[in-house]
Design a protein around this motif. Sequence first.
Motif, mmCIF file in Angstrom:
data_model
loop_
_atom_site.group_PDB
_atom_site.id
_atom_site.type_symbol
_atom_site.label_atom_id
_atom_site.label_comp_id
_atom_site.label_asym_id
_atom_site.label_seq_id
_atom_site.Cartn_x
_atom_site.Cartn_y
_atom_site.Cartn_z
ATOM 1 N N ALA A 23 45.883 45.009 31.581
ATOM 2 C CA ALA A 23 44.539 44.466 31.827
ATOM 3 C C ALA A 23 43.577 44.826 30.698
ATOM 4 N N CYS A 45 39.606 38.681 32.258
ATOM 5 C CA CYS A 45 39.906 39.244 30.935
ATOM 6 C C CYS A 45 39.824 40.769 30.919
ATOM 7 N N LYS A 47 36.970 42.763 32.294
ATOM 8 C CA LYS A 47 35.614 43.318 32.219
ATOM 9 C C LYS A 47 35.362 44.349 33.318
ATOM 10 N N THR A 49 37.488 45.872 35.184
ATOM 11 C CA THR A 49 38.405 47.000 35.015
ATOM 12 C C THR A 49 37.811 48.027 34.045
HETATM 13 N N1 LIG Z 1 43.942 46.513 41.422
HETATM 14 C C1 LIG Z 1 44.561 45.592 40.693
HETATM 15 N N2 LIG Z 1 45.898 45.423 40.761
HETATM 16 C C2 LIG Z 1 46.525 44.503 39.995
HETATM 17 N N3 LIG Z 1 45.923 43.697 39.110
HETATM 18 C C3 LIG Z 1 44.599 43.817 38.998
HETATM 19 C C4 LIG Z 1 43.841 44.763 39.771
HETATM 20 N N4 LIG Z 1 42.525 44.660 39.432
HETATM 21 C C5 LIG Z 1 42.474 43.679 38.494
HETATM 22 N N5 LIG Z 1 43.701 43.186 38.232
HETATM 23 C C6 LIG Z 1 44.026 42.134 37.245
HETATM 24 O O1 LIG Z 1 43.552 42.561 35.994
HETATM 25 C C7 LIG Z 1 42.951 41.463 35.285
HETATM 26 C C8 LIG Z 1 41.527 41.824 34.915
HETATM 27 O O2 LIG Z 1 40.744 41.898 36.087
HETATM 28 P P1 LIG Z 1 39.187 42.181 36.037
HETATM 29 O O3 LIG Z 1 38.944 43.411 35.250
HETATM 30 O O4 LIG Z 1 38.693 42.172 37.432
HETATM 31 O O5 LIG Z 1 38.684 40.905 35.240
HETATM 32 P P2 LIG Z 1 37.193 40.336 35.030
HETATM 33 O O6 LIG Z 1 36.224 41.310 35.620
HETATM 34 O O7 LIG Z 1 37.067 40.158 33.564
HETATM 35 O O8 LIG Z 1 37.170 39.011 35.738
HETATM 36 C C9 LIG Z 1 43.059 40.264 36.187
HETATM 37 O O9 LIG Z 1 44.168 39.491 35.784
HETATM 38 C C10 LIG Z 1 43.271 40.861 37.562
HETATM 39 O O10 LIG Z 1 44.036 39.993 38.363
#
Ligand SMILES: Nc1ncnc2c1ncn2[C@@H]1O[C@H](COP(=O)(O)OP(=O)(O)O)[C@@H](O)[C@H]1O
Length: 360
Positions: A23, A45, A47, A49
């Motif tokens: 991620a 993308c 963010k 995270t």
């Molecule tokens: N707890 C989790 N377990 C598995 N995959 C996750 C989890 N949280 C986020 N992801 C994946 O990580 C990627 C980035 O997520 P995220 O940071 O929420 O993106 P954004 O905030 O940029 O939309 C996405 O593809 C999401 O599906």
Amino acid sequence: MTDATGHALTLAHITHRFGEFVAARDINLEIRPGELISLLGPSGCGKTTLLKIIAGFQRQSEGDVLVDGQSISHLPPNRRRIGIVFQNYALFPHMTVAENVGYGLAAAGKPKNEIAATVEEMLAVVQMTAFGGRLPRELSGGQQQRVALARCLAIRPRILLLDEPFSALDKNLRLDMQIEIKHLQRQSGITTVLVTHDQEEALSISDRIAVLSRGHLEQFDTPTEIYDRPRSLFVNTFVGTANLIPGVLETKTAHDASIRIGETVVVVPLPGPVAIGAPVLVSVRPEALRLSSSPGGLPVRIAAVLPIGPSLIYEALLADGTPVKVVQDRAGSDAALSDTAFLTIMAHRISGLFAKPSQS
Ligand SMILES: Nc1ncnc2c1ncn2[C@@H]1O[C@H](COP(=O)(O)OP(=O)(O)O)[C@@H](O)[C@H]1O
Ligand SMILES: [Mg+2]
């Protein structure tokens, strides 16, 4: 809020994996004290995270988070002194506005009079003094947003994190809140990381923008640099309106490149990482193109004209059918423009020269 000012935030080689999925990939960011930066990129993308990693709600797989050069990676969220406002505000519905704002201080066991004084100060900062006794459901979206911000600031965080804070607001209110946040941030000097997928918002509000694509940091620069000198095709097309004109690189020197576009050769003051003879995409913003009725440049067919306030936006088609958007001042525009016209590229204002991806 004097203790909130002037803290540097560093992400050093942050990588985050959810199982096999990466991620965030080796993210390095050095955010200066008092800066407002945006994390900009499409949904998914990475963010949120990254924000969670900074706040301590998510432990990174690799790398370090530092405040003023000191690692905070080992600290739990409540000991980092980092405030985060989530997208949905998440106010406590059964508590009044004042109780919501004082919540963090009450949880930390602060004395009642100190809590009351801080709540009053924070409500004044977000211009919600008159609303202390109300419940969240008695407030508009914008007001709830302000309360969430006041609640976050009440703990006097060293760093402020905002996750898509304006996305639930309608357009006019969004602009008001953007201006307000910018004011507040300038006044307090609190180092702020704002997450957004809205490129206009990032361009207008940020000191610098970190553009992310699929967990990768594409570019970290000022809004002007990001707009005028995008370093990748992704940044170029994600930020602003980009016309991508296909051509072939004919010759180049250390300072410029000659690109053949149809029957015309344009000398571009960018050598670019492209080999001689290779197909390229020349990126030109709509305001770096000129349309004229007199011959010279690239012949085009005008497909549409849209008057937008003081400007005219033309859609013009190149000989090979590539659509190109051109913006001109209505006042300075050539009244004789009809079906066919000629397009001049202002070579010094070209924003990028990229290898043409083999797919397109
Ligand atoms: N707890 C989790 N377990 C598995 N995959 C996750 C989890 N949280 C986020 N992801 C994946 O990580 C990627 C980035 O997520 P995220 O940071 O929420 O993106 P954004 O905030 O940029 O939309 C996405 O593809 C999401 O599906
Ligand atoms: Mg998100």
